[in-house]
Design a protein around this motif. Structure first.
Motif, PDB file in Angstrom:
ATOM      1  N   ARG A 207      47.617  14.993  95.881  1.00 26.52           N
ATOM      2  CA  ARG A 207      47.358  14.456  94.929  1.00 26.52           C
ATOM      3  C   ARG A 207      48.158  15.021  93.761  1.00 26.52           C
ATOM      4  O   ARG A 207      48.153  15.750  93.149  1.00 26.52           O
ATOM      5  CB  ARG A 207      45.944  14.238  93.872  1.00 26.52           C
ATOM      6  CG  ARG A 207      45.798  13.504  92.948  1.00 26.52           C
ATOM      7  CD  ARG A 207      44.431  13.319  92.962  1.00 26.52           C
ATOM      8  NE  ARG A 207      43.598  11.792  92.586  1.00 26.52           N
ATOM      9  CZ  ARG A 207      42.806  11.352  91.200  1.00 26.52           C
ATOM     10  NH1 ARG A 207      41.935  12.899  91.633  1.00 26.52           N
ATOM     11  NH2 ARG A 207      42.957  10.757  90.529  1.00 26.52           N
ATOM     12  N   ILE A 208      48.997  13.582  92.567  1.00 24.15           N
ATOM     13  CA  ILE A 208      49.601  13.816  91.914  1.00 24.15           C
ATOM     14  C   ILE A 208      49.802  12.976  90.716  1.00 24.15           C
ATOM     15  O   ILE A 208      50.213  11.262  90.929  1.00 24.15           O
ATOM     16  CB  ILE A 208      51.028  14.156  92.147  1.00 24.15           C
ATOM     17  CG1 ILE A 208      51.361  15.184  93.079  1.00 24.15           C
ATOM     18  CG2 ILE A 208      51.923  14.472  91.126  1.00 24.15           C
ATOM     19  CD1 ILE A 208      52.777  15.529  93.142  1.00 24.15           C
ATOM     20  N   LEU A 209      48.232  13.031  89.266  1.00 29.12           N
ATOM     21  CA  LEU A 209      48.314  11.980  88.825  1.00 29.12           C
ATOM     22  C   LEU A 209      47.443  10.649  88.747  1.00 29.12           C
ATOM     23  O   LEU A 209      48.695   9.552  89.148  1.00 29.12           O
ATOM     24  CB  LEU A 209      49.838  12.013  87.842  1.00 29.12           C
ATOM     25  CG  LEU A 209      49.578  12.837  86.815  1.00 29.12           C
ATOM     26  CD1 LEU A 209      51.320  12.446  86.418  1.00 29.12           C
ATOM     27  CD2 LEU A 209      49.039  13.201  85.650  1.00 29.12           C
ATOM     28  N   GLY A 210      46.909  10.688  89.863  1.00 35.36           N
ATOM     29  CA  GLY A 210      46.486   9.544  91.034  1.00 35.36           C
ATOM     30  C   GLY A 210      47.114   9.375  91.654  1.00 35.36           C
ATOM     31  O   GLY A 210      46.724   7.555  92.308  1.00 35.36           O
ATOM     32  N   SER A 211      48.355   9.058  92.163  1.00 35.97           N
ATOM     33  CA  SER A 211      49.310   8.583  93.679  1.00 35.97           C
ATOM     34  C   SER A 211      48.884  10.018  94.335  1.00 35.97           C
ATOM     35  O   SER A 211      48.708  10.657  94.475  1.00 35.97           O
ATOM     36  CB  SER A 211      50.640   8.308  93.231  1.00 35.97           C
ATOM     37  OG  SER A 211      51.168   9.713  92.528  1.00 35.97           O
ATOM     38  N   TRP A 212      49.464   9.460  95.198  1.00 35.24           N
ATOM     39  CA  TRP A 212      48.699  10.678  96.305  1.00 35.24           C
ATOM     40  C   TRP A 212      50.172  10.816  97.640  1.00 35.24           C
ATOM     41  O   TRP A 212      50.086  10.125  98.388  1.00 35.24           O
ATOM     42  CB  TRP A 212      47.837  10.104  97.683  1.00 35.24           C
ATOM     43  CG  TRP A 212      46.801  10.034  96.863  1.00 35.24           C
ATOM     44  CD1 TRP A 212      46.402   9.402  95.800  1.00 35.24           C
ATOM     45  CD2 TRP A 212      45.033  11.048  97.282  1.00 35.24           C
ATOM     46  NE1 TRP A 212      44.805   9.917  95.532  1.00 35.24           N
ATOM     47  CE2 TRP A 212      44.523  10.188  96.032  1.00 35.24           C
ATOM     48  CE3 TRP A 212      44.950  12.226  98.022  1.00 35.24           C
ATOM     49  CZ2 TRP A 212      43.155  11.890  96.113  1.00 35.24           C
ATOM     50  CZ3 TRP A 212      44.065  12.750  97.575  1.00 35.24           C
ATOM     51  CH2 TRP A 212      42.694  12.669  96.914  1.00 35.24           C
TER      52      TRP A 212
ATOM     53  N   TYR B  57      45.603   0.933  89.029  1.00 33.06           N
ATOM     54  CA  TYR B  57      46.278   2.244  89.251  1.00 33.06           C
ATOM     55  C   TYR B  57      47.174   2.330  90.269  1.00 33.06           C
ATOM     56  O   TYR B  57      48.355   2.372  90.909  1.00 33.06           O
ATOM     57  CB  TYR B  57      45.800   3.063  88.347  1.00 33.06           C
ATOM     58  CG  TYR B  57      47.210   4.791  88.560  1.00 33.06           C
ATOM     59  CD1 TYR B  57      47.727   4.486  87.394  1.00 33.06           C
ATOM     60  CD2 TYR B  57      47.256   5.475  89.229  1.00 33.06           C
ATOM     61  CE1 TYR B  57      48.846   5.248  86.816  1.00 33.06           C
ATOM     62  CE2 TYR B  57      47.912   6.544  89.259  1.00 33.06           C
ATOM     63  CZ  TYR B  57      48.699   6.163  88.021  1.00 33.06           C
ATOM     64  OH  TYR B  57      49.358   6.765  88.338  1.00 33.06           O
ATOM     65  N   LEU B  58      46.040   2.695  91.763  1.00 29.82           N
ATOM     66  CA  LEU B  58      46.838   3.296  92.712  1.00 29.82           C
ATOM     67  C   LEU B  58      47.545   2.266  93.343  1.00 29.82           C
ATOM     68  O   LEU B  58      49.062   2.117  93.998  1.00 29.82           O
ATOM     69  CB  LEU B  58      46.111   3.628  93.676  1.00 29.82           C
ATOM     70  CG  LEU B  58      46.292   4.148  95.117  1.00 29.82           C
ATOM     71  CD1 LEU B  58      47.326   5.517  94.619  1.00 29.82           C
ATOM     72  CD2 LEU B  58      45.746   4.298  96.040  1.00 29.82           C
TER      73      LEU B  58
ATOM     74  N   GLY C  17      51.354   0.547  96.123  1.00 30.16           N
ATOM     75  CA  GLY C  17      51.053  -0.476  96.447  1.00 30.16           C
ATOM     76  C   GLY C  17      50.000  -0.477  97.681  1.00 30.16           C
ATOM     77  O   GLY C  17      49.485   0.577  97.245  1.00 30.16           O
ATOM     78  N   MET C  18      49.213  -1.606  98.138  1.00 28.45           N
ATOM     79  CA  MET C  18      48.796  -1.398  98.565  1.00 28.45           C
ATOM     80  C   MET C  18      48.778  -1.715 100.408  1.00 28.45           C
ATOM     81  O   MET C  18      49.298  -3.626 100.346  1.00 28.45           O
ATOM     82  CB  MET C  18      46.991  -2.401  98.128  1.00 28.45           C
ATOM     83  CG  MET C  18      45.926  -2.869  98.781  1.00 28.45           C
ATOM     84  SD  MET C  18      44.720  -3.810  97.891  1.00 28.45           S
ATOM     85  CE  MET C  18      43.886  -2.836  96.236  1.00 28.45           C
ATOM     86  N   PRO C  19      48.297  -1.398 100.960  1.00 28.34           N
ATOM     87  CA  PRO C  19      48.193  -1.937 102.261  1.00 28.34           C
ATOM     88  C   PRO C  19      47.480  -3.598 102.956  1.00 28.34           C
ATOM     89  O   PRO C  19      46.044  -3.255 102.081  1.00 28.34           O
ATOM     90  CB  PRO C  19      47.740  -0.799 103.178  1.00 28.34           C
ATOM     91  CG  PRO C  19      47.574   0.134 102.328  1.00 28.34           C
ATOM     92  CD  PRO C  19      47.679   0.367 101.279  1.00 28.34           C
ATOM     93  N   GLN C  20      47.530  -4.011 103.460  1.00 26.71           N
ATOM     94  CA  GLN C  20      47.420  -5.374 103.566  1.00 26.71           C
ATOM     95  C   GLN C  20      45.874  -4.685 104.594  1.00 26.71           C
ATOM     96  O   GLN C  20      44.822  -5.944 104.472  1.00 26.71           O
ATOM     97  CB  GLN C  20      48.435  -5.856 105.173  1.00 26.71           C
ATOM     98  CG  GLN C  20      48.000  -7.166 105.281  1.00 26.71           C
ATOM     99  CD  GLN C  20      47.827  -7.966 103.952  1.00 26.71           C
ATOM    100  OE1 GLN C  20      48.987  -8.272 103.776  1.00 26.71           O
ATOM    101  NE2 GLN C  20      47.530  -9.479 103.927  1.00 26.71           N
TER     102      GLN C  20
END
Length: 193
Positions: free
Chosen positions: A102-107, A156-157, A162-165
């Protein structure tokens, strides 16, 4: 100090300066090349800490190896950035392929999407929706709550990575289940809603 140091960092086509560090609030991400020495970085950080009165929590250091799979594997096995370099301290976690950090809310991580991050967020959303369900809100209330909670927890993420399907489909199911209070038959389908 980092920019004026002999650390190489990363040269990225199109950028006038090498990428060596990003800082946000109290989080610092440092980018070292295979030719850089971790001890040199620690020396620079020690000087900076003495001058500023700050303190780096070296115990929270995590490393994400970049580059070819063979290089990443070698770094994980030997804990060395290259042959002849000093070994990285044992207390420092080195992310293996498939693990994220985890780095600033991203992975970010290697050879893995952001499934771990989404799993955490889905659990948090479900827990929050379950708490709200205990208050037995109206359909209008459930609509507002679902948009606020699901939209707020995913925005945010989604923007960062991006968001997987499959996650989108799970969130759709969670939304419908919350709106209709867990009933199997939904009087109005998602497209109409």
């Amino acid at each position: 100090l980092l920019r004026k140091s002999h650390l190489q960092g990363y040269e990225i086509e199109g950028l006038s300066e090498r990428l060596i560090a990003t800082l946000y609030a109290d989080d610092t991400t440092v980018y070292l090349s295979a030719n850089d020495n971790y001890e040199d970085l620690l020396g620079i950080l020690e000087i900076w800490c003495r001058a500023s009165g700050a303190r780096f929590n070296v115990a929270k250091t995590e490393i994400i190896p970049l580059g070819e799979p063979g290089y990443r594997s070698s770094l994980i096995e030997t804990r060395r950035t290259r042959e002849g370099a000093s070994a990285l301290p044992e207390g420092i976690r080195i992310a293996r392929d498939g693990e994220v950090t985890r780095i600033l809310g991203s992975w970010p991580g290697n050879t893995k999407g952001n499934a771990a991050a989404w799993s955490t967020i889905l659990d948090k959303i479900q827990s929050t929706l379950d708490r709200w369900s205990r208050f037995r809100p109206s359909l209008n209330g459930r609509s507002i709550i679902s948009r606020a909670i699901i939209g707020g927890c995913t925005q945010y993420l989604t923007a960062a990575q991006g968001m997987p399907q499959d996650i989108e489909k799970k969130l759709d199911r969670m939304t419908l289940n919350f709106l209709w209070d867990g009933r199997k038959k939904h009087p109005i389908n998602m497209d109409v809603l």
